[in-house]
Design a protein around this motif. Structure first.
Motif, PDB file in Angstrom:
ATOM      1  N   ALA A 250      29.338  91.686  27.387  1.00  0.00           N
ATOM      2  CA  ALA A 250      28.809  91.133  28.480  1.00  0.00           C
ATOM      3  C   ALA A 250      27.013  90.603  28.499  1.00  0.00           C
ATOM      4  N   ASN A 251      26.398  91.444  27.402  1.00  0.00           N
ATOM      5  CA  ASN A 251      24.951  90.937  27.458  1.00  0.00           C
ATOM      6  C   ASN A 251      24.722  89.648  26.787  1.00  0.00           C
ATOM      7  N   SER A 252      25.554  89.232  25.875  1.00  0.00           N
ATOM      8  CA  SER A 252      25.492  87.681  25.269  1.00  0.00           C
ATOM      9  C   SER A 252      26.908  87.356  25.275  1.00  0.00           C
ATOM     10  N   PRO A 253      27.508  86.968  26.066  1.00  0.00           N
ATOM     11  CA  PRO A 253      28.891  86.462  26.246  1.00  0.00           C
ATOM     12  C   PRO A 253      29.125  85.361  25.261  1.00  0.00           C
ATOM     13  N   ALA A 254      28.324  84.259  25.496  1.00  0.00           N
ATOM     14  CA  ALA A 254      28.307  83.158  24.936  1.00  0.00           C
ATOM     15  C   ALA A 254      28.314  83.207  23.341  1.00  0.00           C
ATOM     16  N   GLU A 255      27.314  84.137  22.896  1.00  0.00           N
ATOM     17  CA  GLU A 255      27.027  84.144  21.549  1.00  0.00           C
ATOM     18  C   GLU A 255      28.066  85.026  20.769  1.00  0.00           C
ATOM     19  N   ASN A 256      28.582  86.066  21.503  1.00  0.00           N
ATOM     20  CA  ASN A 256      29.491  86.925  21.100  1.00  0.00           C
ATOM     21  C   ASN A 256      30.980  86.445  21.108  1.00  0.00           C
ATOM     22  N   LEU A 257      31.340  85.779  22.197  1.00  0.00           N
ATOM     23  CA  LEU A 257      32.723  85.199  22.519  1.00  0.00           C
ATOM     24  C   LEU A 257      33.092  83.951  22.245  1.00  0.00           C
ATOM     25  N   LEU A 258      32.239  83.010  22.459  1.00  0.00           N
ATOM     26  CA  LEU A 258      32.338  81.649  22.598  1.00  0.00           C
ATOM     27  C   LEU A 258      32.863  81.260  21.309  1.00  0.00           C
ATOM     28  N   PRO A 259      32.391  81.659  20.083  1.00  0.00           N
ATOM     29  CA  PRO A 259      32.574  80.815  18.798  1.00  0.00           C
ATOM     30  C   PRO A 259      34.255  81.284  18.325  1.00  0.00           C
ATOM     31  N   PRO A 260      34.519  82.583  18.397  1.00  0.00           N
ATOM     32  CA  PRO A 260      35.911  82.853  18.406  1.00  0.00           C
ATOM     33  C   PRO A 260      36.948  82.128  19.249  1.00  0.00           C
ATOM     34  N   LEU A 261      36.309  82.168  20.319  1.00  0.00           N
ATOM     35  CA  LEU A 261      37.379  81.412  21.313  1.00  0.00           C
ATOM     36  C   LEU A 261      37.586  79.891  20.928  1.00  0.00           C
ATOM     37  N   GLN A 262      36.400  79.369  20.672  1.00  0.00           N
ATOM     38  CA  GLN A 262      36.398  78.090  20.311  1.00  0.00           C
ATOM     39  C   GLN A 262      37.379  77.938  18.953  1.00  0.00           C
ATOM     40  N   ALA A 263      37.129  78.605  18.185  1.00  0.00           N
ATOM     41  CA  ALA A 263      38.016  78.765  16.980  1.00  0.00           C
ATOM     42  C   ALA A 263      39.721  78.728  17.057  1.00  0.00           C
ATOM     43  N   ALA A 264      39.790  79.667  18.394  1.00  0.00           N
ATOM     44  CA  ALA A 264      41.215  79.943  18.440  1.00  0.00           C
ATOM     45  C   ALA A 264      41.635  78.867  19.239  1.00  0.00           C
ATOM     46  N   ALA A 265      40.880  78.090  20.144  1.00  0.00           N
ATOM     47  CA  ALA A 265      41.399  77.136  20.790  1.00  0.00           C
ATOM     48  C   ALA A 265      41.747  75.737  19.884  1.00  0.00           C
ATOM     49  N   ALA A 266      40.694  75.753  18.661  1.00  0.00           N
ATOM     50  CA  ALA A 266      41.063  74.788  17.733  1.00  0.00           C
ATOM     51  C   ALA A 266      42.168  74.848  16.690  1.00  0.00           C
ATOM     52  N   SER A 267      42.202  76.060  16.676  1.00  0.00           N
ATOM     53  CA  SER A 267      43.433  76.679  15.895  1.00  0.00           C
ATOM     54  C   SER A 267      44.981  76.147  16.572  1.00  0.00           C
ATOM     55  N   ILE A 268      44.854  76.553  17.792  1.00  0.00           N
ATOM     56  CA  ILE A 268      45.979  76.278  18.626  1.00  0.00           C
ATOM     57  C   ILE A 268      46.395  74.783  19.005  1.00  0.00           C
ATOM     58  N   SER A 269      45.127  74.029  19.096  1.00  0.00           N
ATOM     59  CA  SER A 269      45.263  72.639  19.059  1.00  0.00           C
ATOM     60  C   SER A 269      45.956  71.857  17.673  1.00  0.00           C
ATOM     61  N   LEU A 270      45.489  72.405  16.722  1.00  0.00           N
ATOM     62  CA  LEU A 270      45.802  71.950  15.395  1.00  0.00           C
ATOM     63  C   LEU A 270      47.312  72.186  14.998  1.00  0.00           C
ATOM     64  N   ILE A 271      47.797  73.334  15.567  1.00  0.00           N
ATOM     65  CA  ILE A 271      49.173  73.647  15.483  1.00  0.00           C
ATOM     66  C   ILE A 271      50.049  73.163  16.283  1.00  0.00           C
ATOM     67  N   LEU A 272      49.559  72.773  17.599  1.00  0.00           N
ATOM     68  CA  LEU A 272      50.287  71.816  18.416  1.00  0.00           C
ATOM     69  C   LEU A 272      50.416  70.452  17.917  1.00  0.00           C
ATOM     70  N   GLN A 273      49.457  70.051  17.334  1.00  0.00           N
ATOM     71  CA  GLN A 273      49.349  68.516  16.977  1.00  0.00           C
ATOM     72  C   GLN A 273      50.068  68.499  15.782  1.00  0.00           C
ATOM     73  N   ASN A 274      50.244  69.225  15.016  1.00  0.00           N
ATOM     74  CA  ASN A 274      51.186  69.304  13.504  1.00  0.00           C
ATOM     75  C   ASN A 274      52.679  69.686  14.024  1.00  0.00           C
ATOM     76  N   GLN A 275      53.003  70.440  15.358  1.00  0.00           N
ATOM     77  CA  GLN A 275      54.180  70.264  15.572  1.00  0.00           C
ATOM     78  C   GLN A 275      54.678  68.831  16.334  1.00  0.00           C
ATOM     79  N   GLY A 276      53.775  68.260  16.652  1.00  0.00           N
ATOM     80  CA  GLY A 276      54.021  66.975  17.195  1.00  0.00           C
ATOM     81  C   GLY A 276      54.422  67.036  18.864  1.00  0.00           C
TER      82      GLY A 276
END
Length: 276
Positions: A250-276
């Motif tokens: 919680a000291n720096s949540p945007a620095e510690n958690l945001l990058p991996p969260l955005q990567a996970a969201a992008a990964s899910i989006s890509l999988i979803l898009q490939n699945q049509g």
């Protein structure tokens, strides 16, 4: 030939009026009333009498009784004396929705990997009017968390990171309408309730692709959310990570958690898009 008029009960008159109204709008009032009976059971009223159901659904007692007895025959409620309660069969309705939407199944391994790496719980939710509905929950050994984000739980969109990201996925004028109609009230002393300020926050999420709350839904809760998009770029869901203010993250949540969260969201989006 008997010309005497037939006698209608008050509830029959309501049904007749509803059917007349529905015939011109393709709206089945009786079906809608049956759903309202199912929805009136909750944590505070897990078992109810006919009169209590009638009061909570604004129906006559006779109408509520007919619907309850129909649901009893179909197996969606059980009866114990004067009390009625839902049965596990009601879950079939929710699981049918989850089974029909592949994004939850595709997202689960990604969120499991994310939570394992960050040691924080994560969730996925969709927007339903001015509320979010949790459709996926990955637990983590975080004993400081008290908010219940289990599957099926609903929360106001205006004071959750998930909700603000999902509202940002709507056209600006539609998001403004949803917020105007929402019952906005402070959940904590830090909850943003000003309409214009909320629009600014949603617009920030729209521009930057993420949102964060701190102590707005409950004291000590910090949450960051990012959108999941389909092939057309439409926001179809959002994922979030949650931590407590006492957690080192919680000291720096945007620095510690945001990058991996955005990567996970992008990964899910890509999988979803490939699945049509």
């Amino acid at each position: 030939m008997n010309d005497r008029p037939t006698t209608q009960s008050p509830d029959d008159e309501i049904d007749s009026a509803a059917e007349t109204q529905g015939s011109s709008s393709n709206y089945l009032q009786s079906f809608a009333r049956g759903l309202s009976v199912l929805r009136c059971f909750d944590e505070q009223a897990a078992a109810q009498t006919v009169s209590e159901v009638a009061q909570r659904t604004n129906m006559t007692r006779a109408g509520a009784r007919r619907i309850l007895l129909t649901l009893l025959q179909l197996g969606y409620v059980a009866q114990d004396g004067r009390l009625f309660r839902l049965t596990p069969k009601v879950l079939d309705l929710g699981f049918a929705y989850l089974a029909s939407q592949p994004v939850w199944r595709l997202a689960q391994p990604v969120l499991e990997k994310f939570s394992a790496a960050t040691h924080q719980p994560s969730s996925m939710a969709v927007l339903d009017d001015d509320e979010i509905v949790c459709v996926l929950r990955i637990a983590a050994p975080n004993r400081l968390m008290t908010v219940d984000l289990s599957v099926g739980r609903r929360f106001p969109a205006y004071c959750t990171a998930l909700g603000r990201v999902l509202l940002a996925g709507l056209p600006p004028e539609q998001a403004a309408e949803v917020l105007s109609a929402a019952a906005v009230e402070p959940r904590t002393s830090n909850t943003v309730t000003d309409h214009d300020k909320l629009l600014e926050i949603v617009d920030h999420a729209r521009q930057h692709g993420w949102s964060m709350i701190r102590n707005e839904l409950e004291p000590g809760l910090i949450a960051i959310a990012a959108p999941v998009r389909d092939r057309s770029g439409k926001v179809v869901a959002a994922i979030s990570v949650h931590c407590h203010g006492a957690d080192p993250m919680a000291n720096s949540p945007a620095e510690n958690l945001l990058p991996p969260l955005q990567a996970a969201a992008a990964s899910i989006s890509l999988i979803l898009q490939n699945q049509g």
